[in-house]
Design an enzyme around this catalytic site. Structure first.
Site, PDB file in Angstrom:
ATOM      1  N   ASP A   1       0.859  -1.189   0.000  1.00  0.00           N
ATOM      2  CA  ASP A   1       0.000   0.000   0.000  1.00  0.00           C
ATOM      3  C   ASP A   1       0.894   1.237   0.000  1.00  0.00           C
ATOM      4  O   ASP A   1       0.746   2.146   0.825  1.00  0.00           O
ATOM      5  CB  ASP A   1      -0.905  -0.020   1.231  1.00  0.00           C
TER       6      ASP A   1
ATOM      7  N   ASN B   1       2.160   6.829   3.120  1.00  0.00           N
ATOM      8  CA  ASN B   1       2.864   5.801   3.893  1.00  0.00           C
ATOM      9  C   ASN B   1       4.378   5.903   3.767  1.00  0.00           C
ATOM     10  O   ASN B   1       5.100   4.973   4.123  1.00  0.00           O
ATOM     11  CB  ASN B   1       2.397   4.403   3.476  1.00  0.00           C
TER      12      ASN B   1
ATOM     13  N   ASP C   1       3.407   1.634   8.151  1.00  0.00           N
ATOM     14  CA  ASP C   1       2.150   0.931   7.888  1.00  0.00           C
ATOM     15  C   ASP C   1       2.267  -0.184   6.862  1.00  0.00           C
ATOM     16  O   ASP C   1       1.889  -0.043   5.699  1.00  0.00           O
ATOM     17  CB  ASP C   1       1.064   1.921   7.458  1.00  0.00           C
TER      18      ASP C   1
END
EC number: 2.7.11.1
Length: 348
Positions: free
Chosen positions: A206, A211, A224
């Site tokens: 992701d 992030n 994350d």
């Protein structure tokens, strides 16, 4: 769908409960808690009595198994051991990085500050490219056993099946959405089938700009890994590059310039950008529908589930079907609306 039974999974996560859970996990917070932006889990920054700070994540029940979470944590630990800058979870009371407390599960990572990277700066992009190459180098050393795989159209198929089985789409629109979704899923699978020798790796999964945090002295670091998956490495590239196609190609060139200073990149994977984007779109609709019983979702996404939303999805999937057709020209890259993330929307 709008009358879905409320999801009370986080109903007991009062400040008092969270402080008690952290205390049981071996962390003495001083009472200052700041909730961070996350829809999928409940994430907060906490200040500790010893003067330090950390980030605690309370996992959404029934989303991941303990084995899947611990495999993510182990990957983060491998990356940290290889000096890939990533926020790796701490061992908590009892020695595990995953702590159970009265039906809830939590993990804690060190607080690592920073701001979003300047994606208009080619040197920043090259630095991120080098960092991703190092992450994927670790990711290729062994496979995931428990995490999901994004190496076929299966995630899109699962999302389509759930939406149709649960009546999430208005009846008057469902047939046309389903028809275009099925065609898109077939094109996604055909794109993967055209690369039978595709090399897969453990991925961040992701890797959008939210992030990656940047500090002037240390450069970029990842946060994350909640959506870590197995897949082609281009999955960790395309969401970094919003903007118009011509500008996005220039940005991609800078990222790949840095990447290939460390590792080879299979240019054939560029064919998978549009299939991966299409899969994310279908999966995102299913994620929102699955979470509609959580009171936070109707408040945050009031436009979701309306006839206009689904008609817009039909139009966008038609565009994606065209975009996925094999072409000689380089593929277009992420548009601004495609790279938005809410902690888990792509892979829940």
């Amino acid at each position: 769908m709008h009358d879905a039974t409320p999801d009370l999974s986080f109903g007991d996560l009062t400040p008092e409960f969270m402080l008690d859970a952290l205390d049981a996990a071996g962390l003495r917070a001083d009472g200052r808690l700041l909730q961070l932006n996350s829809f999928e889990n409940r994430v907060l920054m906490l200040h500790l009595e010893d003067g330090g700070a950390a980030v605690a994540k309370f996992y959404r029940p029934r989303r991941w198994s303990d084995a899947q979470i611990l495999e993510e944590h182990a990957f983060a630990a491998e990356l940290a051991a290889a000096e890939v800058p990533v926020a790796a979870p701490w061992a908590l009371a009892g020695g595990s990085t995953l702590f159970h407390y009265q039906g809830q599960r939590l993990a804690v990572t060190p607080r690592q500050g920073g701001r979003g990277p300047e994606l208009e700066d080619p040197e920043v992009l090259r630095w991120i490219g080098r960092l991703l190459a190092r992450l994927h180098g670790v990711g290729r050393q062994r496979p995931f056993a428990e995490r999901l795989s994004w190496a076929s159209a299966a995630p899109a198929q699962v999302a389509r099946d759930w939406l149709m089985a649960n009546g999430a789409i208005p009846a008057e629109i469902a047939p046309q959405w389903d028809e275009i979704a099925r065609r898109c899923i077939a094109s996604i699978q055909a794109a993967f089938d055209s690369l039978p020798d595709l090399q897969l790796a453990r991925l961040h999964g992701d890797c959008h700009p939210g992030n990656i945090l940047w500090t002037p002295d240390r450069g970029p670091h990842f946060v994350d890994l909640d959506d870590a998956v197995t897949g082609p490495v281009v999955q960790d590239l395309w969401m970094l590059l919003p903007g118009e196609p011509d500008a996005a190609r220039s940005l991609l060139n800078a990222v790949l310039d840095g990447y290939e200073q460390i590792a080879e990149f299979d240019d054939r994977e560029l064919r998978l950008i549009e299939p991966l984007r299409t899969m994310r779109m279908i999966h995102h609709s299913a994620w929102l529908a699955r979470r509609w019983g959580d009171p936070a979702f109707p408040l945050a996404f009031p436009w979701f589930g309306t006839p206009n939303y689904w008609l817009d999805q039909v139009a966008k999937l038609r565009e994606q079907l065209e975009a996925m057709k094999p072409k000689d020209a380089p593929p277009t890259l992420a548009r601004d609306e495609d790279a938005v993330d809410f902690d888990g929307d792509g892979f829940s």
